[in-house]
Design a protein around this motif. Sequence first.
Motif, PDB file in Angstrom:
ATOM      1  N   HIS A   9       0.837  -1.203   0.000  1.00  0.00           N
ATOM      2  CA  HIS A   9       0.000   0.000   0.000  1.00  0.00           C
ATOM      3  C   HIS A   9       0.871   1.253   0.000  1.00  0.00           C
ATOM      4  CE1 HIS A   9      -3.508   2.404   1.894  1.00  0.00           C
ATOM      5  NE2 HIS A   9      -3.606   2.413   0.576  1.00  0.00           N
ATOM      6  N   ASN A  46      -9.381  -0.149   5.147  1.00  0.00           N
ATOM      7  CA  ASN A  46      -8.484  -0.779   6.103  1.00  0.00           C
ATOM      8  C   ASN A  46      -8.993  -2.195   6.328  1.00  0.00           C
ATOM      9  OD1 ASN A  46      -6.816  -1.507   8.184  1.00  0.00           O
ATOM     10  ND2 ASN A  46      -7.531   0.040   9.603  1.00  0.00           N
ATOM     11  N   ALA A  55      -4.553  -3.338   3.494  1.00  0.00           N
ATOM     12  CA  ALA A  55      -5.499  -2.509   2.743  1.00  0.00           C
ATOM     13  C   ALA A  55      -6.280  -3.428   1.808  1.00  0.00           C
ATOM     14  CB  ALA A  55      -4.757  -1.443   1.950  1.00  0.00           C
TER      15      ALA A  55
END
Length: 125
Positions: A9, A46, A55
Amino acid sequence: MVSMNKAAHELLGNAETVELLFDRERQVMAIRATDDSSPHAYAVRNGSTRGPGQAVVSATAFTAHYGIDTTVTRRWKPFLEEGMLCVDLTTSGTVITGNRTKKPTLDTPEAPQDTITDHPEATDD
């Protein structure tokens, strides 16, 4: 569903929205950071209740549209190409089994299929 660990991420600048792309000829799936004004933007959520880390992007329609196999959960090591996080789907990836997969019992003769899919990784989850 596509999940990324924290390192993957971060390679996308901790984007809140991304575009999912697919090169049919090369069989490469890519994730590119974008803003929410893009017509093909996907929200990044999340994926962990323990704070920042994993993620998650809901990609069911995307994988169905391109015929990407999601019958088992797989993990790939991504590569960067032109600012995109990419995985080569011509490689088999690593099949992941976890505690979400129930073992068969006398009451349930077959274990249920995992409901998702592709898990690009940059490092261990």
